[in-house]
Design a protein around this motif. Sequence first.
Motif, mmCIF file in Angstrom:
data_model
loop_
_atom_site.group_PDB
_atom_site.id
_atom_site.type_symbol
_atom_site.label_atom_id
_atom_site.label_comp_id
_atom_site.label_asym_id
_atom_site.label_seq_id
_atom_site.Cartn_x
_atom_site.Cartn_y
_atom_site.Cartn_z
ATOM 1 N N SER A 84 0.839 -1.177 0.000
ATOM 2 C CA SER A 84 0.000 0.000 0.000
ATOM 3 C C SER A 84 0.880 1.234 0.000
ATOM 4 N N ILE A 85 0.463 2.222 -0.810
ATOM 5 C CA ILE A 85 1.126 3.517 -0.766
ATOM 6 C C ILE A 85 0.098 4.480 -0.201
ATOM 7 N N VAL A 86 0.410 5.053 0.952
ATOM 8 C CA VAL A 86 -0.566 5.882 1.655
ATOM 9 C C VAL A 86 -0.063 7.314 1.702
ATOM 10 N N GLY A 87 -0.954 8.239 1.450
ATOM 11 C CA GLY A 87 -0.576 9.642 1.562
ATOM 12 C C GLY A 87 -1.804 10.491 1.373
ATOM 13 N N ILE B 10 4.551 5.198 3.313
ATOM 14 C CA ILE B 10 3.846 6.434 3.655
ATOM 15 C C ILE B 10 4.464 7.566 2.846
ATOM 16 N N MET B 11 3.621 8.302 2.106
ATOM 17 C CA MET B 11 4.117 9.321 1.191
ATOM 18 C C MET B 11 3.667 10.703 1.641
ATOM 19 N N VAL C 134 7.614 12.331 -1.104
ATOM 20 C CA VAL C 134 8.718 11.579 -0.494
ATOM 21 C C VAL C 134 8.139 10.436 0.340
ATOM 22 N N PHE C 135 8.800 9.261 0.280
ATOM 23 C CA PHE C 135 8.416 8.189 1.196
ATOM 24 C C PHE C 135 9.032 8.487 2.550
ATOM 25 N N TYR D 154 3.802 12.598 10.627
ATOM 26 C CA TYR D 154 2.849 12.579 9.509
ATOM 27 C C TYR D 154 2.001 11.318 9.543
ATOM 28 N N THR D 155 2.670 10.173 9.802
ATOM 29 C CA THR D 155 1.953 8.900 9.906
ATOM 30 C C THR D 155 0.963 8.952 11.061
ATOM 31 N N GLN D 156 1.431 9.526 12.140
ATOM 32 C CA GLN D 156 0.589 9.689 13.319
ATOM 33 C C GLN D 156 -0.687 10.463 12.959
#
Lengths: 418, 277
Positions: free
Chosen positions: B49-52, B234-235, B239-240, B257-259
């Motif tokens: 998964s690419i999440v952003g 996570i994007m 940027v990852f 950011y993930t938080q």
Amino acid sequence: MKHLLGQIFRSGKFLFGFVIFMIIMLTVLIYPLLVEYPPLKTISRGTFLPPGIYVNVYDSMTFSESYTLILDNAATKRIASKLNAEDRQAMKEWLVIGAELPEDEIDVDDTAKLIDLWTTNFDPTVRLPGMTNADRNYYIRLTASLDGLLATEGATVAVANEDTGVLEEKYVIDQTTYVNVGEVPNVRVLPLGTDNFGRDVLTELIKAISVSLTIGFVAGTVATTIGLILGLVSGYIGGIVDDLIMFITNLFTVIPSIILLILISFSIGQEKRGAFTIAVVIGFTSWVWTARAVRAQVISLRNRDHVNLSKLSGHSIIHILAMDILPYIASYVVMALILQISSGILAEAGLSILGLGPRTTEVPTLGLMLNWALIYQAPLLGKWWAYFPVILIIALIAFSMNLMNTGLDQVFNPALRD
Amino acid sequence: MKAKGKEETAVGAEILSGKGLTRVFGFGPNKTVAVDHVDFSFKKGEIISIVGESGSGKTTLAKMLLGLLKPTEGEIYFAGELRDISSHKKKRQYWQNIQAIFQDPFSSYNIFRKIDAVLLDCIRMRGGRRLPYDQKRAMMEEACSFVNLKFDELTNKYPFELSGGQQQRLMIARIFLLKPKILLADEPTSMIDACSRATILDMLMNLRDEIGMTPIFITHDIGLAYYVSDTVYIMEHGVFVESGSADDVILNPQEPYTQRLLNDVPKLHEEWDLSTV
Ligand SMILES: Nc1ncnc2c1ncn2[C@@H]1O[C@H](COP(=O)(O)OP(=O)(O)O)[C@@H](O)[C@H]1O
Ligand SMILES: [Mg+2]
């Protein structure tokens, strides 16, 4: 598709334009089936015959059954056609000033008395103060036309005897003699008279419309095809191909197409300038606008997901252009084609007025008709039938096509719909 | 405690990877760096998964991976070799291996082509152009029934006559016929109604088991990523910023950011409720 056609024909503007255009088209198609006159045949000696029904006099006297009709106002009408109210007033003025008759003694409505007074008093040598030569000639002509106006006996037809050369009376045509136009073998209706070469303007005009429409259609098709292909390729492929095509397009944009058109037409030379050549030349000089518009549309389409999906399905560039891009801009292209056709017709007219139109001997075009009318001074001479119908038709064609175009625009651009 | 609807599949060799992949739009003051020197390595069989958040460059990255957009910089490796899509033929070969489902079903189909044409394209792509029509029809019927659609009801219809969920299912039927090695699903459920979402996801997972492809989910929904994937990237702004196994990244996030993405999903630590996916 059906739905779209329904919508198009529900647009009032489109329908109106379409009906006008169809009337013109049907006339052009049906007229030659009914009337088989060659369009460019000189039929009259003398030029600019006014519109009307031309009845052969010889036939009416000799070959047609004659009838007697007793009509009350026949004499009055005959007199009025020679001597109208203005003439009567002019005669009265002359008599008052030139012969110094009391004004209240002259009754302009009593034709017999007026003519009597005139014949006894008029003297062509008398010059009234302020009278021009033209006025004098007018009075002399008027006097001549009054001769025999009040006669009640018929005209005698006499034929020279072959042996003696003496005129022998054949018969007398009474003032009450009529012929039925339908029974006269030679009657020619010239609804729009004849032109400077003595050719039937209506027949010529109908042929000219069909030639001009063909020129417009060929020019429009050539321009739209070139513009479409260049626009599609340059918009879709982009990069250096785009730069190159846009460079050429910009070149053509900077030089006004009419100047290019004039130069090319001039350099082709009189001999080779057929209607078809001119049409192709017009097409070759007017694709720029279509190319730019198509390119802009393609650029906005080429990154759409349905195009991406088509790429992912392994389709070639040709397939993508034809199936995934072209249908989306088809309405636009149709609109561009309509405008190109109408501007092609106008361009031909403009060229021909300048004397750079198609070669003249075989077919007329709307532009050539205007060119002839101008050269032979029809507008100055007041021969409206030689140029006004042509202008009207050009205006109607352009108007109807622009109406159709606006109508289509409203159907295809929901934002414009009211 | 992870409520994943998938079996653990053996993760194999590297199938798709990128080095320093970058895409810049515009120039001068309008310059946007949509994807900024990202490195990644996707393994065969794993679910990625690419999440952003919106605008972080996910779609741009996906288009580069699909070969629909030229990278400004960097390389892409497919099956261990530098990807070569310099000719139409090579592109076609590449696209037999990698396919996509786009975000907006309503703009994904050519409105002038019928459903039959869409499906026949896929059969042709797999080399079935010369098959007798009966056989093609059987294949289309099978693909449709796999996504719970009836081919008889779809034939001679246009895709826009279907609902959003049905259109996305038709997309999956397309993938069923194409049997690619990699599937890029760019927010496949974000434009359709909530009820259809779980169905679509289930079908994608079934399809993965059926044809053994490597799915790459692109999503702004970190909860969904956790629900479906093995590996998460996570994007942020091209940027990852973080990557790793779904459990590591999501249960133990290192980046603020993930938080923040996680905070938008309130029910994560409770039992996953399918209807909200
Ligand atoms: N064709 C394009 N031209 C210019 N800028 C673009 C283009 N496509 C995307 N961008 C920009 O790149 C950034 C990333 O966009 P995108 O990849 O669509 O993000 P996401 O899919 O994560 O929402 C955005 O700032 C967007 O404005
Ligand atoms: Mg996106």
